[in-house]
Design a protein around this motif. Structure first.
Motif, PDB file in Angstrom:
ATOM      1  N   SER A   1       0.821  -1.312  -0.083  1.00  0.00           N
ATOM      2  CA  SER A   1      -0.144  -0.130  -0.033  1.00  0.00           C
ATOM      3  C   SER A   1       0.792   1.424  -0.030  1.00  0.00           C
ATOM      4  CB  SER A   1      -1.125   0.028   1.310  1.00  0.00           C
ATOM      5  OG  SER A   1      -1.714  -1.034   1.461  1.00  0.00           O
TER       6      SER A   1
ATOM      7  N   GLN B   1      -1.694   4.873  -7.463  1.00  0.00           N
ATOM      8  CA  GLN B   1      -1.917   3.830  -6.294  1.00  0.00           C
ATOM      9  C   GLN B   1      -3.018   3.176  -6.155  1.00  0.00           C
ATOM     10  OE1 GLN B   1       1.264   2.952  -5.127  1.00  0.00           O
ATOM     11  NE2 GLN B   1       2.273   4.744  -5.895  1.00  0.00           N
ATOM     12  N   PRO B   2      -3.150   1.746  -6.306  1.00  0.00           N
ATOM     13  CA  PRO B   2      -4.522   1.131  -6.038  1.00  0.00           C
ATOM     14  C   PRO B   2      -4.847   1.189  -4.937  1.00  0.00           C
ATOM     15  CG  PRO B   2      -2.407  -0.462  -6.388  1.00  0.00           C
ATOM     16  CD  PRO B   2      -1.861   0.875  -6.633  1.00  0.00           C
TER      17      PRO B   2
ATOM     18  N   THR C   1      -9.554   6.297  -5.778  1.00  0.00           N
ATOM     19  CA  THR C   1      -8.820   4.980  -5.470  1.00  0.00           C
ATOM     20  C   THR C   1      -9.484   4.528  -4.111  1.00  0.00           C
ATOM     21  OG1 THR C   1      -6.566   4.356  -5.436  1.00  0.00           O
ATOM     22  CG2 THR C   1      -7.028   6.074  -3.829  1.00  0.00           C
TER      23      THR C   1
END
Length: 113
Positions: free
Chosen positions: A18, A46-47, A74
């Protein structure tokens, strides 16, 4: 007129798959821009974005708006929210839309939802 409180400190780092954005201090419309820039950049790339709110001592509606915008962009996870932020989230119903975790470790380890 100078702002009565120092600018909040924003830091970013990778943790367990993360991206974490952490803030320390007080956030309002005047002090929000550094956090907003960090969150927008992270949300675009960023996922999973973990917002470490454990060092946040005050947040107003501009912070709530940023969190909701980021949530739409997201997978946002909020870690370590203090009582003042939790109250804002609960009063607005945002606590039912946002993913809240007791710590950054818990937020990073949670399975993608």
């Amino acid at each position: 007129m100078p702002h009565p409180h120092p600018a909040p400190r924003v830091k970013q780092y990778a943790a367990n798959g993360s991206w974490v954005v952490a803030v320390e201090g007080e956030l309002d419309a005047q002090t929000l821009p550094p956090l907003q820039q960090a969150m927008e950049r992270a949300a675009a790339t960023q996922p999973i974005l973990v917002f470490d709110a454990s060092g946040l001592s005050f947040a107003d509606s501009s912070t709530l708006n940023l969190l909701l915008q980021t949530h739409r962009a997201t997978a946002l996870r909020i870690a370590g929210a203090q009582p003042q932020l939790l109250r804002v989230l609960e009063m607005t119903g945002a606590d039912t839309a946002l993913a809240l975790f007791p710590s950054v470790a818990d937020a990073c380890e949670a399975r993608a939802s």
